[in-house]
Design an enzyme around this catalytic site. Structure first.
Site, PDB file in Angstrom:
ATOM      1  N   TYR A 147      -2.032  -9.997   9.454  1.00 53.01           N
ATOM      2  CA  TYR A 147      -2.582 -10.803  10.475  1.00 53.01           C
ATOM      3  C   TYR A 147      -3.063 -11.926   9.431  1.00 53.01           C
ATOM      4  O   TYR A 147      -3.431 -12.656   9.385  1.00 53.01           O
ATOM      5  CB  TYR A 147      -3.300  -9.709  10.798  1.00 53.01           C
ATOM      6  CG  TYR A 147      -4.630 -10.047  12.023  1.00 53.01           C
ATOM      7  CD1 TYR A 147      -4.404 -11.232  12.933  1.00 53.01           C
ATOM      8  CD2 TYR A 147      -5.514 -10.159  10.608  1.00 53.01           C
ATOM      9  CE1 TYR A 147      -5.205 -11.803  13.246  1.00 53.01           C
ATOM     10  CE2 TYR A 147      -7.014 -11.505  11.881  1.00 53.01           C
ATOM     11  CZ  TYR A 147      -6.643 -11.846  12.573  1.00 53.01           C
ATOM     12  OH  TYR A 147      -8.089 -12.516  13.313  1.00 53.01           O
ATOM     13  N   ALA A 150      -0.191 -14.471   7.679  1.00 57.56           N
ATOM     14  CA  ALA A 150       0.287 -15.527   9.233  1.00 57.56           C
ATOM     15  C   ALA A 150      -1.770 -16.278   9.080  1.00 57.56           C
ATOM     16  O   ALA A 150      -1.269 -17.511   9.720  1.00 57.56           O
ATOM     17  CB  ALA A 150       0.297 -14.173  10.380  1.00 57.56           C
ATOM     18  N   LYS A 151      -2.744 -15.853   9.217  1.00 58.40           N
ATOM     19  CA  LYS A 151      -3.888 -16.796   9.899  1.00 58.40           C
ATOM     20  C   LYS A 151      -3.439 -17.632   8.846  1.00 58.40           C
ATOM     21  O   LYS A 151      -4.112 -18.629   8.575  1.00 58.40           O
ATOM     22  CB  LYS A 151      -4.602 -16.164  10.013  1.00 58.40           C
ATOM     23  CG  LYS A 151      -4.665 -14.778  11.456  1.00 58.40           C
ATOM     24  CD  LYS A 151      -4.834 -15.741  12.234  1.00 58.40           C
ATOM     25  CE  LYS A 151      -5.541 -15.352  13.460  1.00 58.40           C
ATOM     26  NZ  LYS A 151      -5.162 -15.874  14.545  1.00 58.40           N
ATOM     27  N   ILE A 180     -16.572 -10.958  15.213  1.00 58.58           N
ATOM     28  CA  ILE A 180     -17.227 -11.539  16.534  1.00 58.58           C
ATOM     29  C   ILE A 180     -16.633 -10.296  17.206  1.00 58.58           C
ATOM     30  O   ILE A 180     -15.616  -9.357  17.356  1.00 58.58           O
ATOM     31  CB  ILE A 180     -16.125 -12.584  16.459  1.00 58.58           C
ATOM     32  CG1 ILE A 180     -16.309 -14.526  16.089  1.00 58.58           C
ATOM     33  CG2 ILE A 180     -16.842 -13.183  18.485  1.00 58.58           C
ATOM     34  CD1 ILE A 180     -17.628 -14.495  15.556  1.00 58.58           C
TER      35      ILE A 180
END
Length: 255
Positions: A147, A150-151, A180
Site C-alpha cells: 500500500y 503504491a501511494k 485519520i
C-alpha cells in the site's frame, strides 16, 4: 467562504470516511456532486454509481456514468484506496497482494484521469486531487508495505501529471493524510487488537507510537481532510499545483 455554485465534482470512494466528508462538503458549498463506491447505500444523499475502481471494467463504467451525467467535470477527487493486507511484513505480501494494492491505490486513479482529463483540457480548466498517505514517506512495513509503495507511486505520478497538464489550465495536487479515524482505520485497529490479543485502545496507541506520535495530540477526522480538499479545489488555490499537502497533526517531522 468558498463558492462552488455551477461546479461539477466527482469523488471516488465517496460514500465513507474522507471521501464522504469531501463530497458532502463540496455539495454544501454549492457543487453538483456525484460519487462512486463498490456499493452505494440506498439512503446516500448524493448521486452515485456502483463500480470497483480497481478494475478496468469499473473505471469504464464510471467514465460512462460521468460523461452521461455531467458531460465533463470541474473537480475530480481520486480518494478511493486503502489496504487490507495480511500482517507479517514482506513475506506475507504475495504477487497478488502487490498487484491488488497497485490496482486499487494507483491504477484506478490513473485510468480515471486518463478518461476524464481530455474534456477538462478542452475547457481549459479543472482540478484533480489525489488522496495519498503519509505512509508514502513512512511505511508501516508490518502490514502495509505494498500500500505504501503504491501511494508513493501515486505521488510521483501526480507531480508528473501536474507538469504535463498545467499549460492547459489544470491543477493537480496531492493530500497525504496521517492517522485519520475512518471506518477502514477502525477495521485496521480491530485487526491489530485481535491479532495481538490487546484492546482497541492499546492497538490505536500502538499505531500512534509506530508512526512516531502525533504532536497535536489527537487523531484526525475525515472533516479535517475535507476542509483541505475544498481549499485546494477552490479559486483560493488557483496558483497551487504539483504540491503534496500532508495533514497529519505533525507526525512527519522532516521538511
Amino acid at each position: 467562504m468558498y463558492n462552488f455554485e455551477g461546479k461539477k465534482a466527482f469523488v471516488t470512494g465517496g460514500t465513507k470516511g474522507m471521501g464522504r466528508a469531501i463530497a458532502m462538503r463540496l455539495a454544501e458549498l454549492g457543487a453538483v456532486v456525484a460519487v462512486t463506491a463498490r456499493e452505494i447505500p440506498a439512503d446516500f444523499p448524493l448521486k452515485g454509481v456502483s463500480a470497483d475502481i480497481s478494475e478496468r471494467e469499473g473505471a469504464l463504467k464510471i467514465t460512462e456514468y460521468v460523461k452521461s451525467e455531467f458531460g465533463s467535470v470541474d473537480i475530480l477527487v481520486n480518494n478511493a484506496g486503502g489496504s487490507k493486507s495480511p500482517m507479517g511484513g514482506f513475506a506475507a505480501q504475495t504477487d497478488d497482494e502487490w498487484q491488488r494494492m497497485f490496482e486499487f491505490n494507483l491504477f484506478g486513479a490513473v485510468r480515471l484521469d486518463r478518461a476524464l482529463l481530455p474534456d477538462m483540457i478542452k475547457k481549459g480548466s479543472g482540478v484533480i486531487i489525489h488522496i495519498s498517505s503519509i505512509q508514502s514517506h513512512k511505511p508501516i512495513y508490518e502490514s502495509t508495505l505494498a500500500y505504501a509503495a503504491a501511494k508513493a507511486a501515486l505521488n510521483n505520478y501526480s507531480k508528473a501529471l501536474s507538469l504535463e497538464v498545467g499549460r492547459h489550465g489544470l491543477r493537480v495536487n496531492v493530500i497525504s493524510p496521517g492517522f485519520i479515524e475512518t471506518e477502514s482505520a477502525g477495521t485496521y485497529i480491530n485487526q491489530i487488537a485481535q491479532d495481538k490479543n490487546i484492546t482497541e485502545s492499546e492497538a490505536r496507541q500502538q499505531i500512534v507510537d509506530f508512526i512516531g506520535g502525533i504532536p497535536l495530540g489527537r487523531t484526525g477526522s475525515p472533516e479535517d481532510v475535507a476542509e483541505l480538499a475544498v481549499f485546494l479545489a477552490s479559486d483560493s488555490a488557483k496558483w497551487i499545483t504539483g504540491v503534496e499537502y500532508r495533514i497529519d497533526g505533525g507526525t512527519i517531522q522532516t521538511l
